[in-house]
Motif scaffolding. Structure first.
Motif, PDB file in Angstrom:
ATOM      1  N   GLY A 127      38.996  36.725  -6.019  1.00 10.03           N
ATOM      2  CA  GLY A 127      40.298  37.104  -5.071  1.00 10.03           C
ATOM      3  C   GLY A 127      41.496  37.269  -5.797  1.00 10.03           C
ATOM      4  O   GLY A 127      41.590  36.889  -6.853  1.00 10.03           O
ATOM      5  N   GLY A 128      42.517  37.592  -4.980  1.00  9.96           N
ATOM      6  CA  GLY A 128      43.882  37.616  -5.592  1.00  9.96           C
ATOM      7  C   GLY A 128      44.907  37.380  -4.810  1.00  9.96           C
ATOM      8  O   GLY A 128      44.868  37.452  -3.474  1.00  9.96           O
ATOM      9  N   GLY A 129      45.931  37.106  -5.263  1.00  9.80           N
ATOM     10  CA  GLY A 129      47.188  36.914  -4.427  1.00  9.80           C
ATOM     11  C   GLY A 129      48.285  37.392  -5.174  1.00  9.80           C
ATOM     12  O   GLY A 129      48.347  37.275  -6.533  1.00  9.80           O
ATOM     13  N   ILE A 130      49.251  38.285  -4.597  1.00  7.27           N
ATOM     14  CA  ILE A 130      50.229  39.192  -5.413  1.00  7.27           C
ATOM     15  C   ILE A 130      51.675  38.681  -4.687  1.00  7.27           C
ATOM     16  O   ILE A 130      51.812  38.775  -3.477  1.00  7.27           O
ATOM     17  CB  ILE A 130      50.053  40.679  -5.138  1.00  7.27           C
ATOM     18  N   ILE A 131      52.777  38.036  -5.680  1.00  4.71           N
ATOM     19  CA  ILE A 131      53.814  37.803  -5.192  1.00  4.71           C
ATOM     20  C   ILE A 131      54.813  38.972  -5.587  1.00  4.71           C
ATOM     21  O   ILE A 131      54.756  39.169  -6.956  1.00  4.71           O
ATOM     22  CB  ILE A 131      54.320  36.347  -5.523  1.00  4.71           C
ATOM     23  N   VAL A 132      55.790  39.507  -4.814  1.00  2.00           N
ATOM     24  CA  VAL A 132      56.496  40.534  -5.116  1.00  2.00           C
ATOM     25  C   VAL A 132      57.782  40.213  -4.336  1.00  2.00           C
ATOM     26  O   VAL A 132      57.966  39.914  -3.465  1.00  2.00           O
ATOM     27  CB  VAL A 132      56.151  42.245  -4.476  1.00  2.00           C
ATOM     28  N   GLY A 133      58.915  40.175  -5.360  1.00  5.28           N
ATOM     29  CA  GLY A 133      60.348  39.743  -4.798  1.00  5.28           C
ATOM     30  C   GLY A 133      60.406  38.254  -4.431  1.00  5.28           C
ATOM     31  O   GLY A 133      61.009  38.012  -3.283  1.00  5.28           O
ATOM     32  N   GLY A 134      59.437  37.535  -4.673  1.00  8.62           N
ATOM     33  CA  GLY A 134      59.394  36.053  -4.212  1.00  8.62           C
ATOM     34  C   GLY A 134      58.409  35.875  -3.153  1.00  8.62           C
ATOM     35  O   GLY A 134      58.302  34.969  -2.461  1.00  8.62           O
ATOM     36  N   LYS A 135      57.894  36.944  -2.433  1.00  9.65           N
ATOM     37  CA  LYS A 135      57.093  36.791  -1.265  1.00  9.65           C
ATOM     38  C   LYS A 135      55.465  37.251  -1.492  1.00  9.65           C
ATOM     39  O   LYS A 135      55.347  38.383  -2.223  1.00  9.65           O
ATOM     40  CB  LYS A 135      57.791  37.746  -0.011  1.00  9.65           C
ATOM     41  N   LEU A 136      54.963  36.585  -0.771  1.00  4.20           N
ATOM     42  CA  LEU A 136      53.365  36.801  -0.831  1.00  4.20           C
ATOM     43  C   LEU A 136      53.111  38.072   0.035  1.00  4.20           C
ATOM     44  O   LEU A 136      53.616  38.248   0.955  1.00  4.20           O
ATOM     45  CB  LEU A 136      52.646  35.971  -0.469  1.00  4.20           C
ATOM     46  N   LEU A 137      52.335  39.114  -0.799  1.00  2.00           N
ATOM     47  CA  LEU A 137      52.066  40.307  -0.011  1.00  2.00           C
ATOM     48  C   LEU A 137      50.571  40.031   1.002  1.00  2.00           C
ATOM     49  O   LEU A 137      49.421  39.454   0.160  1.00  2.00           O
ATOM     50  CB  LEU A 137      51.744  41.521  -0.791  1.00  2.00           C
ATOM     51  N   ASP A 138      50.686  39.924   2.150  1.00  4.28           N
ATOM     52  CA  ASP A 138      49.493  39.552   2.895  1.00  4.28           C
ATOM     53  C   ASP A 138      48.868  40.504   3.773  1.00  4.28           C
ATOM     54  O   ASP A 138      48.020  40.365   4.624  1.00  4.28           O
ATOM     55  CB  ASP A 138      49.952  38.601   3.555  1.00  4.28           C
ATOM     56  N   GLY A 139      49.580  41.649   3.858  1.00  5.32           N
ATOM     57  CA  GLY A 139      48.991  42.870   4.642  1.00  5.32           C
ATOM     58  C   GLY A 139      49.483  42.830   6.127  1.00  5.32           C
ATOM     59  O   GLY A 139      49.920  41.736   6.400  1.00  5.32           O
ATOM     60  N   ASP A 140      48.898  43.624   6.913  1.00  3.52           N
ATOM     61  CA  ASP A 140      49.354  43.655   8.321  1.00  3.52           C
ATOM     62  C   ASP A 140      48.752  42.618   9.150  1.00  3.52           C
ATOM     63  O   ASP A 140      49.300  42.056  10.159  1.00  3.52           O
ATOM     64  CB  ASP A 140      48.824  45.035   8.911  1.00  3.52           C
ATOM     65  N   GLY A 141      47.461  42.129   8.889  1.00  2.00           N
ATOM     66  CA  GLY A 141      46.775  41.096   9.574  1.00  2.00           C
ATOM     67  C   GLY A 141      46.536  39.768   8.807  1.00  2.00           C
ATOM     68  O   GLY A 141      45.935  38.960   9.050  1.00  2.00           O
ATOM     69  N   GLY A 142      47.415  39.778   7.763  1.00  8.36           N
ATOM     70  CA  GLY A 142      46.971  38.958   6.710  1.00  8.36           C
ATOM     71  C   GLY A 142      45.787  38.659   5.695  1.00  8.36           C
ATOM     72  O   GLY A 142      45.375  37.753   5.172  1.00  8.36           O
ATOM     73  N   TYR A 143      45.041  40.065   5.878  1.00  3.87           N
ATOM     74  CA  TYR A 143      44.003  40.261   4.977  1.00  3.87           C
ATOM     75  C   TYR A 143      44.256  40.984   3.554  1.00  3.87           C
ATOM     76  O   TYR A 143      43.249  41.581   3.049  1.00  3.87           O
ATOM     77  CB  TYR A 143      42.907  40.789   5.858  1.00  3.87           C
ATOM     78  N   GLY A 144      45.469  41.296   3.150  1.00  2.00           N
ATOM     79  CA  GLY A 144      45.759  41.912   2.090  1.00  2.00           C
ATOM     80  C   GLY A 144      45.341  41.387   0.725  1.00  2.00           C
ATOM     81  O   GLY A 144      44.925  40.264   0.610  1.00  2.00           O
ATOM     82  N   CYS A 145      45.694  42.148  -0.270  1.00  2.00           N
ATOM     83  CA  CYS A 145      45.456  41.705  -1.655  1.00  2.00           C
ATOM     84  C   CYS A 145      43.737  41.410  -1.932  1.00  2.00           C
ATOM     85  O   CYS A 145      43.652  40.385  -2.886  1.00  2.00           O
ATOM     86  CB  CYS A 145      46.117  40.392  -1.941  1.00  2.00           C
ATOM     87  N   GLU A 146      42.693  41.939  -1.389  1.00  2.00           N
ATOM     88  CA  GLU A 146      41.621  41.751  -1.560  1.00  2.00           C
ATOM     89  C   GLU A 146      41.174  42.463  -3.251  1.00  2.00           C
ATOM     90  O   GLU A 146      40.567  43.643  -3.217  1.00  2.00           O
ATOM     91  CB  GLU A 146      40.737  42.385  -0.659  1.00  2.00           C
ATOM     92  N   LEU A 147      41.803  41.877  -3.963  1.00  2.00           N
ATOM     93  CA  LEU A 147      41.825  42.401  -5.311  1.00  2.00           C
ATOM     94  C   LEU A 147      40.282  42.549  -5.799  1.00  2.00           C
ATOM     95  O   LEU A 147      40.118  43.354  -6.731  1.00  2.00           O
ATOM     96  CB  LEU A 147      42.719  41.867  -6.373  1.00  2.00           C
ATOM     97  N   GLY A 148      39.474  41.869  -5.541  1.00  2.00           N
ATOM     98  CA  GLY A 148      38.015  41.771  -6.231  1.00  2.00           C
ATOM     99  C   GLY A 148      37.531  43.007  -5.613  1.00  2.00           C
ATOM    100  O   GLY A 148      36.376  43.215  -6.112  1.00  2.00           O
ATOM    101  N   HIS A 149      37.879  43.706  -4.707  1.00  2.00           N
ATOM    102  CA  HIS A 149      37.455  45.004  -3.966  1.00  2.00           C
ATOM    103  C   HIS A 149      37.852  46.368  -4.543  1.00  2.00           C
ATOM    104  O   HIS A 149      37.586  47.352  -4.123  1.00  2.00           O
ATOM    105  CB  HIS A 149      37.045  44.731  -2.650  1.00  2.00           C
TER     106      HIS A 149
END
Length: 415
Positions: free
Chosen positions: A223-245
């Protein structure tokens, strides 16, 4: 209340939260340090700390010998034994629970093995609720539970803590947050483990203070978490950053649980490493991963080659992420924390070959500073988030909840 009055009240609430957040994350700070950090005058800081102190959230004391002339600035500390949260970490093969004091210290914890036996919502909730009750009973008299947070290894709907998809245990649309909250009698916030790991490393780990970082968390999958400009990127529904896929090997890649082939997690996860080392059917879990790593450290040729192979695919994935997001740091956690040291050379080679020079020249590759507790720490910070946004209001709410739950027990004892 007039518009001006509401504005002043909102400013006061925000300042109370900001001050509490500073001492929660940094520990003891003098009033003068708080004034500098928050851009407020000392009289305002004094008023804010007086309110938080009266509520039992902070304490003030004289510093030790500073060696400086003049009146020293009082030191403000978080009151870890007066306010705490419950933090839960649901991993593929383990359940972890902790009572964490204001300031971030783990005060008590419980752990249990989680069998890999398919959809197990009722069992997970039962174990965690039992742990939660034990942890609260062990708290100091008068300590208030100000929040509950949980990290889950799957895709989470933030609004209600529903696990929309937990691939390796067959969880689909499981009402985890609601069920656990009902058993505890408290609201529960749930987050994706890698998202919470990214926030934990930014606030308390190796990425402290960075505004742009990527956290990669390895388990059975990645899994992954991406922080840009101090904020977590979580996508439209909170399901973003599925880096494993993210696709890294489209031609002859290993099959992935998502239905595709050649995904990053299929090429670098637990099964890929153990299979590459020729130990499939013999090893599993974190213990299996560590056994391969230890074998490689001992010179086992198959284990060394397995780490090199994993490092190759991991390096391709990291190079893609560097090109896309230009992070200041990429952090490896979970199983990848164990794997990265033995595959670092191959990862770096891939980054040098495939990431643009101007994007990679400043990036640092690091392992998690929080170790196996990274997602537990993230869950605790999620639990503290409401208190840090509105300290006095949330504290009063949680005290009312505690009193309401205790009332039937007192009546029963009186009878």
């Amino acid at each position: 209340m007039s518009k001006a009055g509401r504005s002043q009240e909102e400013m006061r609430r925000r300042n109370l939260g900001d001050l509490l957040r500073h001492v929660h994350l940094a520990g003891a700070l003098s009033r003068s340090e708080l004034a500098d950090r928050m851009g407020l005058n000392r009289s305002t800081i004094m008023a804010l700390t007086a309110e938080l102190s009266a509520a039992g959230l902070v304490s003030e004391e004289l510093p030790g010998d500073t060696g400086r002339a003049g009146r020293p600035s009082l030191v403000v500390r978080p009151e870890r034994d007066r306010a705490h949260v419950l933090a839960f970490d649901v991993r593929v093969d383990r359940l972890v629970a902790a009572r964490v004091g204001l300031g971030g210290e783990i005060l008590d914890r419980r752990e249990a093995v989680r069998p890999r036996a398919g959809a197990d919502l009722e069992d997970v909730v039962g174990v965690l609720a039992g742990f939660g009750r034990e942890l609260r009973r062990g708290a100091r008299a008068g300590s208030v539970c100000v929040g509950v947070g949980a990290a889950y290894c799957g895709m989470i709907r933030p609004a209600d803590g529903t696990v929309r998809y937990g691939p390796y245990m067959g969880w689909v649309d499981q009402a985890f947050g609601v069920e656990l909250g009902a058993r505890l009698g408290l609201p529960v916030l749930v987050g994706n483990e890698a998202h919470l790991g990214a926030l934990a490393e930014r606030d308390r780990g190796v990425g402290r203070g960075l505004d742009n970082l990527i956290y990669l968390h390895g388990d059975v999958g990645v899994g992954g978490g991406i922080i840009v400009g101090g904020k977590l990127l979580d996508g439209d529904g909170g399901y973003g950053c599925e880096l494993g896929h993210m696709m890294v090997n489209p031609y002859d890649g290993r099959p992935c649980m998502c239905g595709s082939r050649g995904c990053l997690e299929a090429e670098v996860g637990e099964h890929a490493l153990i299979d590459a080392a020729g130990r499939s059917g013999e090893l599993s879990g974190r213990e299996g991963v560590r056994a391969v790593v230890e074998a490689a450290e001992g010179g086992d040729a198959a284990a060394v080659e397995a780490l090199r192979r994993i490092g190759d695919w991991l390096g391709i994935g990291v190079a893609n992420l560097i090109n896309l997001f230009n992070p200041g740091m990429v952090i490896f956690g979970g199983m990848l924390r164990d794997v990265y040291p033995g595959s670092a050379a191959q990862v770096r080679r891939r980054v040098e070959a495939n990431a643009m020079v101007i994007s990679r020249e400043q990036v640092r590759l690091r392992v998690s500073a929080l170790g196996d507790d990274v997602t537990l720490v993230g869950a605790a910070e999620l639990a503290f988030s409401r208190l840090l946004a509105s300290p006095l209001e949330v504290l009063a709410e949680m005290r009312r909840r505690t009193a309401h739950r205790a009332a039937p027990r007192r009546r029963a004892l009186a009878l």
